[in-house]
Scaffold this active site. Sequence first.
Site, PDB file in Angstrom:
ATOM      1  N   SER A 159       0.594  -1.156  -0.706  1.00  0.00           N
ATOM      2  CA  SER A 159      -0.372   0.133  -0.006  1.00  0.00           C
ATOM      3  C   SER A 159       1.101   1.555  -0.023  1.00  0.00           C
ATOM      4  O   SER A 159       1.651   1.650  -1.319  1.00  0.00           O
ATOM      5  CB  SER A 159      -0.741   0.027   1.193  1.00  0.00           C
ATOM      6  OG  SER A 159      -2.245   0.510   1.089  1.00  0.00           O
ATOM      7  N   ASP A 254      -9.847  -4.174  -5.755  1.00  0.00           N
ATOM      8  CA  ASP A 254      -9.294  -2.718  -4.124  1.00  0.00           C
ATOM      9  C   ASP A 254      -9.482  -1.545  -5.165  1.00  0.00           C
ATOM     10  O   ASP A 254      -9.317  -1.711  -6.478  1.00  0.00           O
ATOM     11  CB  ASP A 254      -7.508  -3.141  -4.120  1.00  0.00           C
ATOM     12  CG  ASP A 254      -6.592  -2.246  -3.510  1.00  0.00           C
ATOM     13  OD1 ASP A 254      -7.480  -1.595  -2.911  1.00  0.00           O
ATOM     14  OD2 ASP A 254      -5.803  -2.924  -3.849  1.00  0.00           O
ATOM     15  N   HIS A 284      -8.222  -5.030  -0.563  1.00  0.00           N
ATOM     16  CA  HIS A 284      -6.870  -4.170  -0.636  1.00  0.00           C
ATOM     17  C   HIS A 284      -6.729  -4.688   1.398  1.00  0.00           C
ATOM     18  O   HIS A 284      -7.642  -4.812   2.106  1.00  0.00           O
ATOM     19  CB  HIS A 284      -7.022  -2.519  -0.153  1.00  0.00           C
ATOM     20  CG  HIS A 284      -6.088  -2.292   0.356  1.00  0.00           C
ATOM     21  ND1 HIS A 284      -5.265  -0.902  -1.142  1.00  0.00           N
ATOM     22  CD2 HIS A 284      -5.261  -1.600   1.084  1.00  0.00           C
ATOM     23  CE1 HIS A 284      -4.105  -0.561  -0.238  1.00  0.00           C
ATOM     24  NE2 HIS A 284      -4.323  -0.880   1.066  1.00  0.00           N
TER      25      HIS A 284
END
Length: 316
Positions: A159, A254, A284
């Site tokens: 991320s 995501d 995610h």
Amino acid sequence: MTLDPDALRALEIGRAAGGEPFENGSVAAARAAYNASFPTQQGDHEPVAATLQQVIDGPNGPVTIRIHRGIGAPRTGARAVLYLHGGGWVIGNLSSHDEICRWLANLGNAVVVCPDYRLAPEHKFPAGLEDCAAALRFMAQNTGELGIDPARISVAGDSAGGNLAAVLALLARDGLIPRLAAQVLIYPNTDARQTADSYRRFGDGFGLTAATMAWFRDHYVRTPDDITDWRVSPLLASSLAGAAPAFVVIAGHDILADEGTAYAERLRIEGVPLVLRPWLGQIHGFVSMGRHILAARQAASEAAAWLQLQTRVQAD
């Protein structure tokens, strides 16, 4: 595409727990909520051969790092991974992604270093990036002490950590920081403009929301001009050619799926050796949800196996 049953269950557990979206409260409240939630998502932390925590010099003060030596990692000349945790540049810490670091250490017979880099909004861009670069320099300058091979140092992150890892790989290509053998980008944030269609498709109801991602981004940047700085949005870099070989993990459900895929496609077009690994039924953050999602360890295992192969090739 349909959600993996494990991912659906993880989402249901999150909804049942309640709690306000991060953007509805203060940064302190968001951190407290996250710190209370991540232990319920990670599985039991598996033992490693050794763990050490120490403080190194950073560009604007000390940076704490945690070092895991995996079971099976040699005492000298081991492959090494600098792991950069996710959390939107605002939340996250040494413990929030400890499960992934331990997995990569053991599965890859590696030494994994994770820095507790400075977070926004107290420390906006490029503070956290500078701390991550300092950790990489420490690794390259202390290979004997760490028992690692300077030719087999890689970077990985998820991320926002994947964003930082991608940027470090470009800085390393340009000779501004030590050379990297490989990069692992797990559902990376690569375009802070946040205009990709996956923001529409998965903007709400799949864990990380578009509103929360905007809140993270706006805390991280100093001014709107930072949004198009390639060190914030590496997808906007003029060239990706010459970056370290990449393993890119995409979660199918995501908001970051499209920009991560676009980054991988640019890497491929510009001649960077690439493995793109989509997990179509995942959400995610799934690699941080080992307690609920079986694919979490599977994804880490694939990344570690690729790193072993890639760093073996690089070393030769």
